[in-house]
Write a protein that holds these residues in place. Structure first.
Motif, short mmCIF file in Angstrom:
data_model
loop_
_atom_site.label_atom_id
_atom_site.label_comp_id
_atom_site.label_asym_id
_atom_site.label_seq_id
_atom_site.Cartn_x
_atom_site.Cartn_y
_atom_site.Cartn_z
N VAL B 380 16.46 38.25 8.10
CA VAL B 380 16.48 37.98 6.66
C VAL B 380 17.17 39.15 5.97
CG1 VAL B 380 14.17 38.95 6.26
CG2 VAL B 380 15.09 37.33 4.63
N ALA B 381 18.06 38.83 5.05
CA ALA B 381 18.73 39.87 4.25
C ALA B 381 18.41 39.56 2.78
CB ALA B 381 20.23 39.84 4.47
N ASN B 382 18.28 40.62 1.97
CA ASN B 382 17.86 40.40 0.59
C ASN B 382 18.83 40.97 -0.42
OD1 ASN B 382 15.18 39.17 -0.18
ND2 ASN B 382 14.63 40.29 1.69
N VAL B 383 19.25 40.13 -1.32
CA VAL B 383 19.95 40.60 -2.53
C VAL B 383 19.20 39.97 -3.69
CG1 VAL B 383 22.20 40.86 -1.48
CG2 VAL B 383 21.58 38.67 -2.43
N PHE B 384 18.97 40.71 -4.74
CA PHE B 384 18.23 40.09 -5.83
C PHE B 384 18.44 40.75 -7.17
CE2 PHE B 384 15.05 43.29 -5.09
CZ PHE B 384 14.94 43.38 -3.70
N HIS B 385 18.07 39.95 -8.19
CA HIS B 385 18.13 40.44 -9.57
C HIS B 385 16.84 41.23 -9.79
CE1 HIS B 385 21.38 37.62 -9.80
NE2 HIS B 385 20.60 36.57 -9.71
N ALA B 386 16.89 42.53 -9.48
CA ALA B 386 15.67 43.33 -9.46
C ALA B 386 15.03 43.44 -10.84
CB ALA B 386 15.98 44.72 -8.93
N GLY B 387 15.86 43.46 -11.85
CA GLY B 387 15.34 43.66 -13.20
C GLY B 387 14.38 42.57 -13.62
N ASP B 388 14.63 41.35 -13.21
CA ASP B 388 13.70 40.29 -13.59
C ASP B 388 12.98 39.69 -12.40
OD1 ASP B 388 16.61 38.61 -14.92
OD2 ASP B 388 16.07 38.99 -12.85
N GLY B 389 12.97 40.37 -11.29
CA GLY B 389 12.14 39.95 -10.16
C GLY B 389 12.61 38.70 -9.45
N ASN B 390 13.88 38.33 -9.65
CA ASN B 390 14.41 37.09 -9.07
C ASN B 390 15.03 37.39 -7.69
OD1 ASN B 390 16.95 34.66 -10.14
ND2 ASN B 390 15.33 34.48 -8.65
N LEU B 391 14.35 36.93 -6.64
CA LEU B 391 14.77 37.22 -5.26
C LEU B 391 15.73 36.18 -4.72
CD1 LEU B 391 11.26 37.70 -3.61
CD2 LEU B 391 12.63 39.46 -4.72
N HIS B 392 16.65 36.63 -3.89
CA HIS B 392 17.48 35.70 -3.12
C HIS B 392 17.47 36.08 -1.65
CE1 HIS B 392 18.83 33.55 -6.55
NE2 HIS B 392 19.52 34.54 -7.07
N PRO B 393 16.36 35.82 -0.96
CA PRO B 393 16.35 36.11 0.48
C PRO B 393 17.34 35.17 1.19
CG PRO B 393 14.14 35.65 -0.36
CD PRO B 393 15.10 35.23 -1.41
N LEU B 394 18.13 35.75 2.09
CA LEU B 394 19.05 34.95 2.90
C LEU B 394 18.46 34.89 4.30
CD1 LEU B 394 22.40 36.60 1.71
CD2 LEU B 394 21.30 34.54 0.82
N ILE B 395 18.06 33.69 4.71
CA ILE B 395 17.45 33.52 6.02
C ILE B 395 18.56 33.21 7.03
CG2 ILE B 395 15.86 32.11 7.39
CD1 ILE B 395 14.36 31.57 4.76
N LEU B 396 18.64 34.03 8.06
CA LEU B 396 19.73 33.90 9.02
C LEU B 396 19.28 33.02 10.19
CD1 LEU B 396 20.72 37.69 9.14
CD2 LEU B 396 21.20 35.98 7.37
N TYR B 397 20.10 32.03 10.51
CA TYR B 397 19.75 31.16 11.64
C TYR B 397 21.02 30.60 12.26
CZ TYR B 397 20.61 27.02 8.71
OH TYR B 397 21.19 26.07 7.92
N ASP B 398 20.85 29.84 13.32
CA ASP B 398 22.01 29.25 13.99
C ASP B 398 21.74 27.75 14.16
OD1 ASP B 398 24.00 28.38 15.65
OD2 ASP B 398 23.84 30.05 17.07
N ALA B 399 22.47 26.95 13.41
CA ALA B 399 22.21 25.51 13.40
C ALA B 399 22.45 24.89 14.79
CB ALA B 399 23.10 24.82 12.36
N ASN B 400 23.19 25.61 15.65
CA ASN B 400 23.45 25.06 16.98
C ASN B 400 22.29 25.27 17.95
OD1 ASN B 400 25.99 23.98 16.48
ND2 ASN B 400 26.91 26.02 16.61
N ILE B 401 21.35 26.11 17.54
CA ILE B 401 20.17 26.29 18.39
C ILE B 401 19.11 25.27 17.96
CG2 ILE B 401 18.32 27.90 19.05
CD1 ILE B 401 20.26 30.20 18.43
N PRO B 402 18.73 24.40 18.87
CA PRO B 402 17.75 23.37 18.48
C PRO B 402 16.48 24.00 17.91
CG PRO B 402 18.63 22.95 20.69
CD PRO B 402 19.13 24.30 20.28
#
Lengths: 403, 498
Positions: B380-402
């Motif tokens: 998981v990588a995180n970039v977010f609007h820290a000033g207003d607490g708005n998170l955008h976690p980026l969940i890393l996965y591989d769609a080719n792995i069942p």
């Protein structure tokens, strides 16, 4: 009115609405009661005094969030915020004396229910823009909540905004969460003397269109200027406020003076005088002296304000007005008992959209003249359907907003 | 797609397709109706590409009258309608329906009026967010809400989703910057709410329409507030040895009475991905990076840069750099703005989440997210609007792995539940759409949701506009309308009288 209830918590309110539903008997609701004389007088058997639903539930200055029970007095909230260097940025105005009531009696729910923001509205937004969450009991007798305690939230429909300005006709508010903001470190007001309303509107548009970040812009014509209780405004004054950190305000005052130079030399008011003046503008102080005269609150595009006033004054000699919100908010008082609704609303109809609310008039007049701006049929139908959804039995403040 | 249930298709409507298409062609002539499946395929998904559905038919009206007539026809014939702008929604808000007309508003692409004296612009809904600023910047004005997709997203879509962006901490979301709309109801009525004046009269229908995800009406015109561009904008880049330090610094800046024009945070995985991608000059030996932008008159910006720098130092900042030129300021932002595609380079797939939390919960939530990532075996990588607490976690996965997509979805749902648990909400700016629809119960009781659906019933009693979005179950308006109250059966309230 035969019976008055005084619920002490949300459960009481729920039981009371359920009772009223069972009895098919409408309720008139109030908390501080300072604005009870606005709107059509409700014809109800029962009155509900919500003032016991009072008290601050949670205040977290670092998060800029305050939650309070609905009828918490604003004076209490503002004192607490002030102690922490914060404020409600939409600048609540104390309209009590204007409506013949005592000062400092207004509550948070009263403010939210009317959505009447003060002078900083043009920069900081309306009451509803600062409301983050609510708890309420609808006319169905059901407790519900909306929103939350965070700044950015688009989870579901925004009932927190939808119920702002609904004058207690959709639900009984029990708890409110508001965004708070840091108080400006310092403030000053620039004053240009002797402009007529048309020129003042142009000057204010120039100021608002500059990067000097004006947080209040009003034009106070000569016949009302003295009533604000600040020396030196007598010949009429166009006033613009700057707020913020010291070095910033100084820099912006210089910029603004340049922008205003074509309109005249700008004088400066110091921080305490600025506070006194804008409190008086918010409280509509000159028109609080005679509470028997009809008073209108009109919102139009800022450049349309002067024409609306000119049309009414042309038809009603002795009418007086002043302009806030860079010309877009007009407070207009008539010289006699006739509110001249057709004249006022006719003048608004000539503008590019807007609305006029009869803020003050005797009960008989308010029963006969639509207090709130009549809406086109399609919009009025939608409003009625919303009312039917939230209060199908019509028990909450029936008739107050018309209909 | 895993387990998304949409409202059942109306067999009667599906059978009458030819008749319905012909009726729509009679209203919108020429190429304004698309019914060929291959041509409709470009509309099958919005920005949330995990979900796809070829629409029943696509209509591209050009006039308000056509919009009204199409909606009236659909209302009278029980046909569902999905309004759509540029289709950049990240929550599936514009996902088509198999039995629904997809109404694209992209031909409504004109700026109708710019009124600098009243500081408003009147635009059609298909104008892009950035297009508004482009139309007014020659006089030094701009439109403040700036979603990342602003080059492509339409203002009509912004209204539907109540879009946000970096500037929203100081200047508010779409809802705070829209003064009026013209809206066509599903019954084909054209109404105007608000305008160039402040605060519409009557109920705040504008407040309800903004953020209603295309479920209350079709917006045909928007009046927005214009702001003057600040004289100066400078950014400060601050690296911290721990997330706790960064979180504390954010709180202290705001506690000092400073509301920056933007305050954005990235965690270690996001910093590394962004730096590898755009070489913004980010420090790589820190756990958290904060970008604070201050805007206003030069004197104010200089003053506040100094104060923010001092607050950063007091919170153990390991790196502090203040932008000295416009190019340098933009380079600070280049990494942040490229963070999503940058993460795309280090993982075959990623899922962008969107929740808001109280700022003080930031360190706790970041720690919990790393623990959850370990237990799911995903990054998981995180970039977010820290000033207003708005998170955008980026969940890393591989769609080719069942099974990886399912794990990512479960992880995402757990993150949003965590947001609610710490006092936050399910979505800060992307909307509920279909993505978070089934999580609404985490935040709202059935009664809470019923009151929202009652707004829907006031606007659209037959529930034909964009059904299947926002609410897990859309109770019928007739059912919701019942009230079980009988005289004398309610307990007399034990409430003080006076």
């Amino acid at each position: 009115m035969t019976d008055r209830f005084k619920p002490t918590d949300e459960k009481d309110v729920e039981a009371l609405v359920a009772y009223a539903l069972g009895e098919e008997t409408p309720l008139e609701l109030w908390s501080g009661g300072t604005k009870r004389s606005i709107g059509r007088p409700p014809q109800t058997e029962y009155g509900v005094d919500l003032s016991a639903l009072s008290g601050i539930v949670d205040y977290d200055p670092a998060e800029l969030v305050l939650t309070a029970r609905a009828a918490t007095p604003l004076a209490e909230i503002e004192k607490l915020l002030d102690d922490n260097g914060q404020m409600l940025a939409f600048e609540p105005a104390d309209l009590g004396p204007l409506l013949g009531e005592a000062a400092d009696k207004g509550t948070l729910a009263g403010l939210y229910g009317t959505n009447f923001a003060g002078s900083r509205r043009l920069q900081a937004g309306a009451v509803r823009d600062h409301a983050l969450g609510i708890r309420a009991v609808s006319g169905r007798g059901e407790i519900f909540k909306s929103g939350g305690r965070v700044m950015k939230n688009v989870t579901g429909y925004d009932l927190t905004k939808g119920l702002a300005g609904s004058w207690g006709t959709l639900a009984v508010l029990t708890e409110l969460t508001f965004k708070t903001l840091p108080k400006p470190e310092t403030a000053t007001t620039l004053v240009v003397h002797g402009l007529n309303p048309e020129t003042a509107a142009i000057a204010m548009a120039a100021a608002m269109g500059s990067s000097s970040e004006v947080s209040g812009a009003a034009h106070l014509p000569a016949d009302v200027a003295r009533g604000f209780g600040v020396d030196g405004l007598g010949e009429g004054a166009t006033v613009m406020r700057l707020e913020g950190f010291g070095p910033s305000v100084e820099a912006r005052a210089g910029m603004l003076a340049e922008v205003l130079r074509p309109f005249g030399l700008a004088e400066r008011l110091d921080t305490p005088t600025t506070a006194t003046l804008w409190r008086a503008i918010g409280a509509v102080k000159p028109f609080a002296a005679n509470t028997s005269l009809p008073l209108w609150r009109i919102s139009v595009a800022p450049t349309d304000g002067p024409a609306v006033v000119a049309a009414v004054i042309g038809a009603a000699e002795g009418a007086k007005a002043f302009f806030d919100w860079a010309g877009g908010l007009v407070w207009l008082m008539l010289p006699g008992p006739d509110p001249m609704a057709d004249t006022v609303r006719g003048a608004v109809a000539e503008a590019q959209g807007g609305h006029a609310t009869l803020i003050r008039a005797d009960a008989g007049t308010r029963a006969a003249v639509p207090v709130f701006q009549p809406q086109p049929a399609a919009l009025a139908n939608l409003a009625r359907r919303l009312k039917d959804q939230f209060d199908p039995a019509g028990i909450l403040n029936p008739g107050r907003m018309g209909g | 797609m895993s387990g998304l249930v949409m409202p059942p298709s109306d067999a009667g409507v599906l059978q009458r397709r030819d008749e319905i298409v012909a009726a729509l062609r009679a209203i919108v002539p020429g190429e304004g109706v698309i019914s060929d499946e291959a041509e409709m395929r470009v509309y099958e998904t919005d920005g949330l590409t995990a979900y796809r559905q070829v629409p029943f038919v696509v209509v591209l009206p050009e006039t308000v009258d056509q919009v009204a007539r199409v909606l009236r026809y659909c209302h009278n014939n029980g046909v569902k309608v999905v309004p759509r702008g540029a289709g950049t929604s990240l929550s599936g808000g514009a996902l088509p329906l198999a039995d629904g007309v997809l109404m694209s508003m992209m031909k409504f692409n004109r700026v109708l009026d710019i009124d600098f004296d009243n500081r408003v612009a009147v635009v059609q809904p298909g104008v892009t967010n950035l297009g508004i600023t482009r139309a007014v910047e020659h006089r030094g004005f701009y439109y403040a809400p700036d979603p990342s997709s602003q080059i492509a997203c339409s203002i009509g879509g912004n209204v539907a989703e109540n879009a946000g962006g970096v500037h929203c901490l100081k200047y508010g979301l779409t809802t705070n910057n829209v003064l009026g709309v013209e809206l066509v109801t599903i019954e084909g009525e054209v109404i105007r709410i608000g305008g160039r004046h402040l605060d519409a009269e009557g109920y705040d229908l504008l407040g309800l329409v903004v953020g209603s995800e295309g479920m209350l009406g079709v917006v045909t015109e928007v009046t927005v507030r214009l702001l003057k561009q600040p004289d100066t904008a400078r950014a400060i880049l601050i690296g911290f040895p721990t997330n706790d330090d960064a979180g504390k610094c954010v709180a202290d800046v705001i506690g000092a009475g400073i509301i920056p024009g933007g305050m954005e945070m990235m965690d270690r995985p996001a910093i590394h991905a962004a730096e590898d991608f755009v070489h913004a000059g980010y420090p790589l030996d820190v756990e958290a990076l904060l970008i604070v932008e201050l805007d206003g008159p030069k004197a104010e910006v200089d003053h506040l840069l100094e104060r923010v720098g001092a607050i950063a130092k007091a919170n153990n900042a390991a790196h502090i750099r203040v932008s000295e030129t416009e190019a340098e300021r933009l380079s600070f932002w280049a990494g942040r703005k490229a963070a999503f595609p940058a993460v795309g380079r280090i993982s075959p797939d990623y899922m962008c989440m969107d929740g808001t939390i109280p700022r003080k919960a930031l360190p706790h939530v970041l720690t919990r997210m790393q623990e959850m990532a370990a237990s799911y075996g995903l990054g998981v990588a995180n970039v977010f609007h820290a000033g207003d607490g708005n998170l955008h976690p980026l969940i890393l996965y591989d769609a080719n792995i069942p099974g990886d997509l399912d794990k990512a979805e479960d992880f995402g749902a757990d993150i949003l539940r965590l947001c609610v648990e710490v006092g936050g909400v399910l979505t800060g700016e992307h909307g509920v759409g279909v993505e978070k629809r089934d999580l609404m119960g985490e935040m709202f009781t059935d009664i809470d949701m019923d009151h929202q659906i009652r707004v829907k019933c006031a606007f659209d009693a037959k529930q034909l506009l964009n059904p299947g979005k926002v609410f897990p179950t859309l109770n019928s308006c007739a059912e919701l309308g019942r009230m079980h109250v009988h005289k004398g059966q309610m307990p007399f309230p034990d409430i003080p009288r006076f």
